[in-house]
Enzyme design. Structure first.
Site, short mmCIF file in Angstrom:
data_model
loop_
_atom_site.label_atom_id
_atom_site.label_comp_id
_atom_site.label_asym_id
_atom_site.label_seq_id
_atom_site.Cartn_x
_atom_site.Cartn_y
_atom_site.Cartn_z
N PHE A 1 0.81 -1.22 0.00
CA PHE A 1 0.00 0.00 0.00
C PHE A 1 0.85 1.27 0.00
O PHE A 1 0.37 2.33 -0.38
CB PHE A 1 -0.93 0.01 1.23
CG PHE A 1 -0.25 0.47 2.50
CD1 PHE A 1 -0.13 1.82 2.80
CD2 PHE A 1 0.31 -0.45 3.39
CE1 PHE A 1 0.50 2.24 3.96
CE2 PHE A 1 0.96 -0.04 4.54
CZ PHE A 1 1.05 1.32 4.83
N LYS B 1 -1.26 -6.99 -9.26
CA LYS B 1 -2.22 -7.13 -8.16
C LYS B 1 -1.82 -6.08 -7.12
O LYS B 1 -0.97 -6.31 -6.28
CB LYS B 1 -2.15 -8.55 -7.58
CG LYS B 1 -3.41 -9.04 -6.89
CD LYS B 1 -3.89 -8.19 -5.75
CE LYS B 1 -3.11 -8.35 -4.48
NZ LYS B 1 -3.47 -7.33 -3.45
N GLU C 1 -5.00 -3.76 -1.87
CA GLU C 1 -6.44 -3.49 -1.81
C GLU C 1 -6.75 -2.25 -0.97
O GLU C 1 -7.89 -1.81 -0.90
CB GLU C 1 -7.19 -4.72 -1.27
CG GLU C 1 -6.83 -5.18 0.13
CD GLU C 1 -5.63 -6.13 0.17
OE1 GLU C 1 -4.62 -5.86 -0.52
OE2 GLU C 1 -5.70 -7.14 0.90
N SER D 1 5.45 -6.96 3.21
CA SER D 1 6.04 -7.28 4.52
C SER D 1 6.79 -8.61 4.47
O SER D 1 6.54 -9.46 3.60
CB SER D 1 4.92 -7.34 5.56
OG SER D 1 3.99 -8.33 5.20
N CYS E 1 9.49 1.87 3.28
CA CYS E 1 10.39 0.76 3.58
C CYS E 1 11.80 1.27 3.82
O CYS E 1 12.63 0.56 4.36
CB CYS E 1 10.39 -0.25 2.44
SG CYS E 1 11.04 0.46 0.94
N GLU F 1 9.09 -4.46 12.90
CA GLU F 1 8.85 -3.34 11.99
C GLU F 1 7.49 -2.73 12.37
O GLU F 1 6.46 -3.40 12.28
CB GLU F 1 8.80 -3.82 10.54
CG GLU F 1 8.58 -2.67 9.57
CD GLU F 1 8.41 -3.11 8.12
OE1 GLU F 1 7.73 -4.11 7.87
OE2 GLU F 1 8.94 -2.41 7.24
P1 NAD Z 1 1.62 -6.61 2.98
O1 NAD Z 1 2.66 -7.65 3.05
O2 NAD Z 1 0.52 -6.65 3.98
O3 NAD Z 1 0.87 -6.66 1.55
C1 NAD Z 1 1.61 -6.68 0.34
C2 NAD Z 1 0.78 -7.39 -0.72
O4 NAD Z 1 0.58 -8.74 -0.31
C3 NAD Z 1 -0.59 -6.79 -0.94
O5 NAD Z 1 -0.85 -6.74 -2.33
C4 NAD Z 1 -1.53 -7.75 -0.23
O6 NAD Z 1 -2.80 -7.83 -0.84
C5 NAD Z 1 -0.81 -9.07 -0.30
N1 NAD Z 1 -1.07 -9.94 0.85
C6 NAD Z 1 -1.37 -9.54 2.12
N2 NAD Z 1 -1.53 -10.62 2.91
C7 NAD Z 1 -1.34 -11.71 2.14
C8 NAD Z 1 -1.36 -13.11 2.39
N3 NAD Z 1 -1.64 -13.61 3.60
N4 NAD Z 1 -1.08 -13.94 1.36
C9 NAD Z 1 -0.81 -13.47 0.13
N5 NAD Z 1 -0.77 -12.15 -0.16
C10 NAD Z 1 -1.03 -11.28 0.82
O7 NAD Z 1 2.37 -5.20 2.98
P2 NAD Z 1 1.75 -3.75 3.13
O8 NAD Z 1 1.26 -3.56 4.53
O9 NAD Z 1 0.81 -3.48 2.01
O10 NAD Z 1 3.03 -2.85 2.87
C11 NAD Z 1 3.94 -2.52 3.88
C12 NAD Z 1 5.10 -3.48 3.92
O11 NAD Z 1 5.77 -3.47 2.66
C13 NAD Z 1 6.15 -3.09 4.93
O12 NAD Z 1 6.59 -4.26 5.57
C14 NAD Z 1 7.26 -2.47 4.11
O13 NAD Z 1 8.55 -2.53 4.69
C15 NAD Z 1 7.18 -3.32 2.89
N6 NAD Z 1 7.81 -2.65 1.75
C16 NAD Z 1 9.03 -3.09 1.37
C17 NAD Z 1 9.69 -2.48 0.32
C18 NAD Z 1 11.05 -2.95 -0.11
O14 NAD Z 1 11.54 -2.44 -1.11
N7 NAD Z 1 11.67 -3.90 0.57
C19 NAD Z 1 9.09 -1.41 -0.35
C20 NAD Z 1 7.83 -0.99 0.05
C21 NAD Z 1 7.19 -1.63 1.12
#
Ligand code: NAD
Length: 497
Positions: free
Chosen positions: A149, A173, A176, A226, A281, A384
């Protein structure tokens, strides 16, 4: 109440699913729209559209691809403010920050415009008498991108411009929680001349992600999110035989040595800690104060942090420096970490709980919060938090600080503040982190370098964008060629005479 649809085969469609999820305006706390959540039939429709499009797109000339990317670059530039407004309306970040995100995504398109240069192969003439050898890279087919997000424009654009420039088709994808920007990105790409089906946007949750990872017609997946989900995506996707790169979470440390300019370091810690409400991030979440710097540094960070509170406002307010958090659920989670830090005995120097700007009582607010004397066993250090919470840890020496950073499970980014070039060089060489800033708090590489962390911040071998992106989205083919002038059977292994 409006419904945010998919984008499949060049058109908006709500698909077959009746499941939806709320999308909020974080500044007011109200539900702004519902996004559709894909079911298997929607996933199949998006993937089959991409598979069909891949047949002709992979045959398109490099100059056609480059020309479309140039046109796309122009449209993104023209629509930058519109895209920024869409981001702010669903994510909450301030408009200038959102415009900066669009700019960083646009730079990846600029990089991808050079695809004819980037896809040049290798050629060796006369490896044997009358024999030439050469290699080139070809697209994989249908690639899936699963994004978080916190950068609804920039992170998808780390992926699809390069994947598509390489001749693949792409199913995005998006998160959401802020799904609208991805639709506009797809529409603008169509306006630039991209054929239908080359970029599809599939709205959804974990179901859609898993269905893409299991789908026989998806060749590869790029994920950013994450760490627990990155780990899951990597193992499920690779188990299904796909190429996967999965970028995970972070806990970025900023080490401040005693010879640093403490005003510069305090400015940097506050900017990088609280920018975009800490939902980056590459946000700094831990400041490591080395030697005698601690008290003075904390006092300088604290005064700047307090000064920021009145400018925590809706992202559309021109006076806003920081907006709300993305959802109420996330804000409550961040708040629970502040409670836990206090209960664990860390000193709460600036408390951002119970803050709301005038006129916006129900937004997802939490103002910048500062802890001192944080220890490595506390959850505010180990986890985090992904919010505007900065933790100061004290370290006696440079070696202690380095050991702390290297012992951490994450390795996305880190910064060192010092006036000593030798110390900076030593840190850069010995730290187990993928991206290092020297007197730079958020060391985000440019589009023509690659982006990625180490340890639990990355699962897979390749970083995103830059030359690594081109490598990830293509596979190599090596050709040995001869135009024989003589006949004759030879059962021996060639000796390159
Ligand atoms: P998230 O892991 O909750 O979601 C990321 C994606 O995974 C979304 O599209 C979501 O729909 C999907 N998802 C969520 N739960 C899932 C599951 N159980 N099974 C399969 N898919 C699932 O992350 P977020 O809260 O949207 O974003 C923040 C996180 O992203 C933080 O941890 C941040 O550090 C990380 N991030 C990392 C970088 C990087 O370059 N390393 C860059 C941006 C964000």
């Amino acid at each position: 109440m409006s419904t945010i649809p998919h984008w499949i085969d060049g058109a908006r469609t709500t698909g077959v699913s009746s499941r939806t999820s709320d999308v909020f305006n974080p500044a007011t706390g109200s539900v702004a729209a519902q996004v559709v959540l894909a079911e298997q039939a929607d996933v199949d429709l998006a993937v089959s559209s991409s598979l069909k499009a891949a047949q002709s797109w992979s045959e398109s000339s490099l100059s056609t691809r480059s020309r479309i990317l140039f046109a796309y670059r122009h449209l993104l530039h023209t629509h930058r403010d519109e895209l920024a407004a869409i981001i702010t309306s669903e994510h909450g970040k301030v408009l200038s920050d959102a415009a900066g995100e669009v700019q960083r995504g646009l730079e990846v398109v600029e990089f991808a415009c050079g695809i004819p240069q980037l896809l040049k192969g290798e050629h060796s003439e006369q490896v044997s008498r009358g024999v030439d050898a050469y290699s080139f890279r070809q697209p994989l087919g249908v690639v899936a991108g699963i994004t978080p997000f916190n950068f609804p424009v920039m992170v998808p654009m780390w992926m699809f411009p390069i994947a598509i420039a390489c001749g693949n088709t792409f199913v995005l994808k998006p998160s959401e929680r802020d799904p609208s920007a991805s639709l506009r990105l797809a529409e603008l790409f169509q306006e630039a001349g991209l054929p239908d089906g080359v970029l599809n946007v599939l709205q959804g949750d974990a179901f859609a992600v898993n269905a893409l990872l299991d789908h026989a017609d998806v060749a590869a997946a790029s994920f950013v999110g994450s760490t627990p989900i990155a780990r899951h995506v990597y193992s499920r996707g690779t188990a299904a035989g796909k190429r996967v790169q999965a970028l995970g979470g972070a806990k970025n440390h900023m080490v401040v040595l005693p010879d640093a300019d403490l005003d510069v370091a305090a400015d940097a810690a506050v900017s990088a800690g609280y920018g975009s409400a800490g939902e980056r991030c590459m946000a700094i979440s831990v400041v490591v104060a080395v030697g005698e710097t601690g008290d003075e540094l904390v006092s300088k960070i604290a005064s700047r942090t307090r000064e920021l509170h009145p400018s925590v406002l809706p992202g559309t307010d021109p006076a806003a420096q920081m907006g709300p958090l993305v959802t109420g659920v996330h804000r409550d989670r961040v708040r629970s970490y502040v409670d836990a830090g206090e209960a664990a005995g860390a000193s709460l120097v600036v408390d951002g709980r119970d803050y709301a700007p005038e006129g916006h009582p129900d937004g997802f607010w939490l103002a910048p919060t500062l802890f001192d004397h944080v220890t490595r066993d506390m959850s505010i250090y180990t986890d985090e938090i992904f919010g505007p919470v900065l933790a100061v840890v004290r370290a006696e020496t440079f070696e202690d600080a380095l050991e702390l950073v290297n012992a951490n499970q994450y390795g996305n980014g880190t910064a060192i503040y010092t006036g000593d070039g030798l110390a900076a060089r030593e840190y850069q060489r010995r730290v187990h982190v993928g991206m290092v800033g020297i007197n730079v708090p958020i060391p985000v590489p440019m589009a023509y370098y690659s982006f990625g962390g180490w340890k639990d911040s990355l699962f897979g071998d390749t970083h995103v964008h830059g030359a690594e992106g081109v490598k990830f989205y293509t596979r190599a083919k090596a050709v040995t060629s001869r135009w024989p002038q003589q006949h004759g059977v030879n059962l021996g292994f060639p000796t390159h005479g």
